[in-house]
Design an enzyme around this catalytic site. Sequence first.
Site: not given
Length: 163
Positions: A101, A46, A131
């Site tokens: 990620h 995010k 978020s």
Amino acid sequence: MSFSEDFFLEYQGLLLPRETHCAESLKFAQEFSFKDDDVVAVTYPKSGTTWMQEILPLVLNGGDLTPVHTVVNWDRVPWLEETRLAKVVDKLTSPRALVTHFPYSFMPPSFHTSKAKVINVIRNPKDVLVSSYYFHQMANFLEDPGSFDEFMNKFLEGRGIPS
């Protein structure tokens, strides 16, 4: 609040959604061969990954909008660790753009010996928290995050908000 194994795959301490990750995709990622002209955007969840999937093709193709208008973002700039990479990697032209990620220690050996370029995207943790909370409420492949306070406490304790 704990995250269910029905929704998540635990991989070396990271929680990854089963919707987009599996043992085979993680093995493929670890065996992936980086090229010297590859560009990989590394983000915390995010923090702007989708934004980078939109921008990188424009930068790498001189502003040509064709790929952005004709190829979905997860195929034009695939995730290193997700199942989709194995299906599209042979269609990518150099310089290839990827996102992940993964922390540095999870990157495949070929990454460490290549001259691949890295863009590290960082976002204010308060924005990431908000978020992520709303994303977890909306995404049907993720568990309900509980109350904002519960989610925030888990986030602040570093107890693995899944990617």
